[in-house]
Design a protein around this motif. Structure first.
Motif, PDB file in Angstrom:
ATOM      1  N   TYR A   1     -25.941 144.989  50.981  1.00 58.03           N
ATOM      2  CA  TYR A   1     -26.422 143.611  51.118  1.00 58.03           C
ATOM      3  C   TYR A   1     -26.767 143.120  49.723  1.00 58.03           C
ATOM      4  O   TYR A   1     -27.310 143.876  48.912  1.00 58.03           O
ATOM      5  CB  TYR A   1     -27.734 143.574  51.899  1.00 58.03           C
ATOM      6  CG  TYR A   1     -27.690 143.956  53.348  1.00 58.03           C
ATOM      7  CD1 TYR A   1     -27.067 143.140  54.296  1.00 58.03           C
ATOM      8  CD2 TYR A   1     -28.354 145.094  53.802  1.00 58.03           C
ATOM      9  CE1 TYR A   1     -27.088 143.471  55.650  1.00 58.03           C
ATOM     10  CE2 TYR A   1     -28.381 145.432  55.148  1.00 58.03           C
ATOM     11  CZ  TYR A   1     -27.744 144.615  56.066  1.00 58.03           C
ATOM     12  OH  TYR A   1     -27.780 144.937  57.396  1.00 58.03           O
ATOM     13  N   ASN A   2     -26.497 141.848  49.457  1.00 56.81           N
ATOM     14  CA  ASN A   2     -27.048 141.213  48.265  1.00 56.81           C
ATOM     15  C   ASN A   2     -27.882 140.026  48.735  1.00 56.81           C
ATOM     16  O   ASN A   2     -27.552 139.396  49.749  1.00 56.81           O
ATOM     17  CB  ASN A   2     -25.944 140.740  47.319  1.00 56.81           C
ATOM     18  CG  ASN A   2     -25.229 141.920  46.667  1.00 56.81           C
ATOM     19  OD1 ASN A   2     -25.842 142.936  46.378  1.00 56.81           O
ATOM     20  ND2 ASN A   2     -23.938 141.798  46.450  1.00 56.81           N
ATOM     21  N   CYS A   3     -28.930 139.728  47.988  1.00 61.06           N
ATOM     22  CA  CYS A   3     -29.871 138.699  48.442  1.00 61.06           C
ATOM     23  C   CYS A   3     -29.529 137.332  47.870  1.00 61.06           C
ATOM     24  O   CYS A   3     -30.397 136.489  47.729  1.00 61.06           O
ATOM     25  CB  CYS A   3     -31.292 139.106  48.061  1.00 61.06           C
ATOM     26  SG  CYS A   3     -31.578 139.158  46.281  1.00 61.06           S
ATOM     27  N   ARG A   4     -28.247 137.110  47.571  1.00 64.36           N
ATOM     28  CA  ARG A   4     -27.844 135.957  46.749  1.00 64.36           C
ATOM     29  C   ARG A   4     -26.349 135.698  46.897  1.00 64.36           C
ATOM     30  O   ARG A   4     -25.639 136.490  47.495  1.00 64.36           O
ATOM     31  CB  ARG A   4     -28.131 136.320  45.300  1.00 64.36           C
ATOM     32  CG  ARG A   4     -27.466 137.683  45.033  1.00 64.36           C
ATOM     33  CD  ARG A   4     -27.418 138.140  43.644  1.00 64.36           C
ATOM     34  NE  ARG A   4     -26.885 139.481  43.583  1.00 64.36           N
ATOM     35  CZ  ARG A   4     -25.599 139.791  43.511  1.00 64.36           C
ATOM     36  NH1 ARG A   4     -24.686 138.829  43.485  1.00 64.36           N
ATOM     37  NH2 ARG A   4     -25.183 141.039  43.490  1.00 64.36           N
ATOM     38  N   PHE A   5     -25.907 134.610  46.303  1.00 68.01           N
ATOM     39  CA  PHE A   5     -24.473 134.330  46.229  1.00 68.01           C
ATOM     40  C   PHE A   5     -23.802 135.398  45.362  1.00 68.01           C
ATOM     41  O   PHE A   5     -24.385 135.870  44.383  1.00 68.01           O
ATOM     42  CB  PHE A   5     -24.230 132.983  45.548  1.00 68.01           C
ATOM     43  CG  PHE A   5     -24.491 131.784  46.417  1.00 68.01           C
ATOM     44  CD1 PHE A   5     -23.494 131.278  47.238  1.00 68.01           C
ATOM     45  CD2 PHE A   5     -25.721 131.146  46.401  1.00 68.01           C
ATOM     46  CE1 PHE A   5     -23.722 130.167  48.031  1.00 68.01           C
ATOM     47  CE2 PHE A   5     -25.954 130.031  47.193  1.00 68.01           C
ATOM     48  CZ  PHE A   5     -24.950 129.543  48.006  1.00 68.01           C
ATOM     49  N   GLY A   6     -22.580 135.769  45.691  1.00 67.70           N
ATOM     50  CA  GLY A   6     -21.845 136.748  44.888  1.00 67.70           C
ATOM     51  C   GLY A   6     -21.167 136.069  43.699  1.00 67.70           C
ATOM     52  O   GLY A   6     -20.914 134.865  43.715  1.00 67.70           O
ATOM     53  N   ASP A   7     -20.896 136.857  42.692  1.00 66.84           N
ATOM     54  CA  ASP A   7     -20.205 136.365  41.510  1.00 66.84           C
ATOM     55  C   ASP A   7     -19.061 137.334  41.238  1.00 66.84           C
ATOM     56  O   ASP A   7     -19.326 138.518  40.987  1.00 66.84           O
ATOM     57  CB  ASP A   7     -21.186 136.331  40.330  1.00 66.84           C
ATOM     58  CG  ASP A   7     -20.622 135.645  39.105  1.00 66.84           C
ATOM     59  OD1 ASP A   7     -19.388 135.503  39.016  1.00 66.84           O
ATOM     60  OD2 ASP A   7     -21.420 135.264  38.232  1.00 66.84           O
ATOM     61  N   PRO A   8     -17.798 136.966  41.362  1.00 68.09           N
ATOM     62  CA  PRO A   8     -17.227 135.614  41.438  1.00 68.09           C
ATOM     63  C   PRO A   8     -16.828 135.119  42.830  1.00 68.09           C
ATOM     64  O   PRO A   8     -15.983 134.225  42.927  1.00 68.09           O
ATOM     65  CB  PRO A   8     -15.988 135.751  40.557  1.00 68.09           C
ATOM     66  CG  PRO A   8     -15.528 137.167  40.746  1.00 68.09           C
ATOM     67  CD  PRO A   8     -16.743 137.975  41.096  1.00 68.09           C
ATOM     68  N   GLU A   9     -17.455 135.613  43.894  1.00 69.35           N
ATOM     69  CA  GLU A   9     -17.131 135.073  45.226  1.00 69.35           C
ATOM     70  C   GLU A   9     -17.452 133.573  45.312  1.00 69.35           C
ATOM     71  O   GLU A   9     -16.699 132.784  45.893  1.00 69.35           O
ATOM     72  CB  GLU A   9     -17.919 135.802  46.323  1.00 69.35           C
ATOM     73  CG  GLU A   9     -17.399 137.188  46.661  1.00 69.35           C
ATOM     74  CD  GLU A   9     -18.007 138.277  45.803  1.00 69.35           C
ATOM     75  OE1 GLU A   9     -18.579 137.965  44.742  1.00 69.35           O
ATOM     76  OE2 GLU A   9     -17.903 139.455  46.194  1.00 69.35           O
ATOM     77  N   THR A  10     -18.594 133.195  44.730  1.00 70.66           N
ATOM     78  CA  THR A  10     -19.029 131.791  44.783  1.00 70.66           C
ATOM     79  C   THR A  10     -17.970 130.847  44.209  1.00 70.66           C
ATOM     80  O   THR A  10     -17.802 129.724  44.676  1.00 70.66           O
ATOM     81  CB  THR A  10     -20.343 131.655  43.976  1.00 70.66           C
ATOM     82  OG1 THR A  10     -21.246 132.629  44.494  1.00 70.66           O
ATOM     83  CG2 THR A  10     -20.954 130.278  44.088  1.00 70.66           C
TER      84      THR A  10
ATOM     85  N   MET B   1     -12.491 138.097  48.995  1.00 74.42           N
ATOM     86  CA  MET B   1     -12.180 139.452  48.520  1.00 74.42           C
ATOM     87  C   MET B   1     -12.404 139.494  47.018  1.00 74.42           C
ATOM     88  O   MET B   1     -11.827 138.691  46.281  1.00 74.42           O
ATOM     89  CB  MET B   1     -10.718 139.801  48.826  1.00 74.42           C
ATOM     90  CG  MET B   1     -10.346 141.229  48.415  1.00 74.42           C
ATOM     91  SD  MET B   1      -8.561 141.528  48.460  1.00 74.42           S
ATOM     92  CE  MET B   1      -8.272 141.659  50.205  1.00 74.42           C
ATOM     93  N   ASP B   2     -13.241 140.414  46.576  1.00 77.99           N
ATOM     94  CA  ASP B   2     -13.507 140.596  45.148  1.00 77.99           C
ATOM     95  C   ASP B   2     -12.548 141.663  44.606  1.00 77.99           C
ATOM     96  O   ASP B   2     -11.930 142.403  45.380  1.00 77.99           O
ATOM     97  CB  ASP B   2     -14.969 141.049  44.983  1.00 77.99           C
ATOM     98  CG  ASP B   2     -15.455 140.975  43.541  1.00 77.99           C
ATOM     99  OD1 ASP B   2     -14.716 140.486  42.672  1.00 77.99           O
ATOM    100  OD2 ASP B   2     -16.589 141.435  43.279  1.00 77.99           O
ATOM    101  N   HIS B   3     -12.400 141.726  43.307  1.00 74.60           N
ATOM    102  CA  HIS B   3     -11.611 142.780  42.646  1.00 74.60           C
ATOM    103  C   HIS B   3     -12.518 143.363  41.588  1.00 74.60           C
ATOM    104  O   HIS B   3     -12.638 142.808  40.498  1.00 74.60           O
ATOM    105  CB  HIS B   3     -10.347 142.181  42.024  1.00 74.60           C
ATOM    106  CG  HIS B   3      -9.415 141.575  43.037  1.00 74.60           C
ATOM    107  ND1 HIS B   3      -9.712 140.428  43.733  1.00 74.60           N
ATOM    108  CD2 HIS B   3      -8.196 141.974  43.473  1.00 74.60           C
ATOM    109  CE1 HIS B   3      -8.706 140.149  44.558  1.00 74.60           C
ATOM    110  NE2 HIS B   3      -7.773 141.070  44.418  1.00 74.60           N
TER     111      HIS B   3
HETATM  112  N1  GLY Z   1     -19.143 140.265  43.322  1.00 70.91           N
HETATM  113  C1  GLY Z   1     -20.119 141.190  43.672  1.00 70.91           C
HETATM  114  C2  GLY Z   1     -21.500 140.750  43.495  1.00 70.91           C
HETATM  115  O1  GLY Z   1     -21.791 139.607  43.260  1.00 70.91           O
HETATM  116  O2  GLY Z   1     -22.385 141.591  43.611  1.00 70.91           O
END
Ligand code: GLY
Ligand code: AMP
Length: 423
Positions: free
Chosen positions: A284-293, A211-213
């Motif tokens: 959709y994102n084509c990559r790792f999320g930041d800061p999910e990673t 879960m992102d904020h």
């Molecule tokens: N945390 C959302 C993103 O990486 O797009």
């Protein structure tokens, strides 16, 4: 083995720290990296979008494997260019990175293949968009078609706001060419979940949910940011919901991309909303999320490089991808004022024993000291048996990390915690 990582934020720092665990890795280059990443990799001053020089550097330094982390180089074809020189890569080619690069493409794909998402219309003509808004249901969501640093989404609560959002994108070019085309879509409600998934185009292996904020302020108020903190797993994402997502969203997306001749290989990020009508795709994102990673990879027990290479070589089903049965919380410490104006150049200090838990996003080395050099400065991640312990430990760490002008949200994980308490 020599590994090159394209990018220079907290996400890349988390990837690099994990890659380092593999004994076969002798050298890691980060392009461009940052002052904090420099402790774990050799940073080279080549920008993440400078594909020509990335490729030249990789060839000249006999790089064996390249991991392209940010959206821009992926959409611009960094993987295609590296592969053309015989360098094995982790990340999608440009023709499949379009799933993030064009929101209109993503929406049309979902419509064509029956993947649940908000209903929508796409416009490349301002007058048609304005006419549509005269009768569109309110609230409505306006999205710039192309990449816009996560800022190209406006939730309009009134018709006037919707009109001004469309005008700012299409007429005033607030996001440059990214706003030549806009998507206007139905406003959805429900908890949001991020699911990152490894896929080689054949198999899809979801990682632990998170879960992102995204908003700058406590209680989800204020401007949208790149992400102010994360927790994993996401308590709203039950096993039952995970199964629905696999059957109705993850596998159909992989199949749809194959059917379009755009096989996706890499990390596919599903931004989901658990609506009253079931899970739907927000983006959709084509990559790792930041800061999910920064919460997902610390929970990964399997070797990251081994999994990535299996993706590249299309044998993902042959490797184990195992996550710890624990909880993680990452609190982002930013420069006060982010995402608008902020000052930088302030010295950062923290005790040595926090080194492994800190992922540096925006810092530089000046006169031998680590100083702030960006909006999001760093993230600190703690892992614990329960979510509340992980949150508490992360905030204990925050107290020991110092730089002038530090700002952080005080409520990361609070919503998730109330969801667990409700069970
Ligand atoms: N945390 C959302 C993103 O990486 O797009
Ligand atoms: P995106 O950049 O597409 O992830 O959108 C940013 C944020 O806007 C999402 O995380 C959601 O909180 C919100 N959002 C986007 N699309 C919708 C929608 N159709 N309904 C409600 N909220 C949305």
């Amino acid at each position: 083995m020599k590994v090159l990582v394209v990018g220079g934020g907290g996400r890349e720092h988390a990837i690099i720290k994990k890659i380092k665990e593999n004994k076969a890795v002798e050298k890691i280059y980060a392009l461009p990296g940052n002052g904090g990443i420099a402790k774990d990799a050799e940073c080279v001053n080549i920008g993440a979008k400078d594909i020509e020089n990335i490729v030249r550097f990789a060839v000249e330094n006999s790089v064996d494997y390249a991991i392209v982390a940010p959206d821009d180089p992926l959409v611009l074809g960094a993987v295609d260019a590296l592969e053309a020189k015989g360098i094995a890569c982790f990340g999608p080619r440009a023709n499949s990175a379009i799933i993030e690069g064009s929101k209109a493409f993503a929406k049309n794909l979902m419509k064509k293949y029956g993947i649940p998402t908000a209903s929508y219309e796409v416009f490349d003509n301002l007058d048609c968009a304005l006419t549509y808004l005269e009768t569109a249901p309110i609230p409505t969501v306006i999205k710039a078609d192309g990449l816009a640093l996560g800022k190209g989404v406006i939730i309009a609560n009134t018709r006037e706001e919707a009109v001004s959002a469309v005008k700012s994108m299409m007429q005033d070019k607030a996001f440059g060419k990214s706003g030549d085309c806009v998507v206007i879509e139905e406003f959805m409600t429900g908890p949001e979940v991020s699911v990152l998934a490894f896929t080689d185009g054949i198999t899809v292996v979801p990682m632990v949910s998170s879960m992102d904020h995204k908003r700058a302020g406590d209680g989800d108020v204020g401007l949208n940011t790149g992400g102010m903190g994360t927790v994993a797993p996401n308590p709203y994402y039950t096993d039952e919901i995970a199964k629905v997502c696999m059957d109705k969203i993850f596998l159909p997306t992989i199949k749809a991309m194959n059917a379009e001749g755009r096989t996706f290989k890499g990390c596919l990020y599903f931004g989901l909303m658990l609506t009253p009508d079931g899970p739907k795709v927000v983006e959709y994102n084509c990559r790792f999320g930041d800061p999910e990673t920064q919460v997902v990879l610390p929970l990964l027990e399997s070797d990251l490089l081994t999994v990535m290479q299996a993706v590249t070589e299309e044998r993902l089903s042959s490797v184990e991808v195992k996550f710890a049965k624990a909880n993680a919380c990452c609190v982002i410490m930013a420069s006060d004022g982010y995402p608008s104006h902020y000052d930088k150049g302030f010295e950062i200090s923290y005790p040595n024993d926090l080194e492994d838990k800190i992922f540096i996003a925006g810092a530089a080395v000046k006169d031998g000291a680590l100083v702030t050099n960006g909006g999001r400065v760093l993230g600190v991640t703690e892992i614990a048996g329960t979510l509340s312990e992980a949150i508490e430990a992360a905030y204990e760490d925050v107290k020991e990390i110092h730089f002038a002008n530090a700002y952080y949200r005080k409520d990361i994980g609070k919503k998730a915690l109330s969801a667990t308490e409700g069970k």
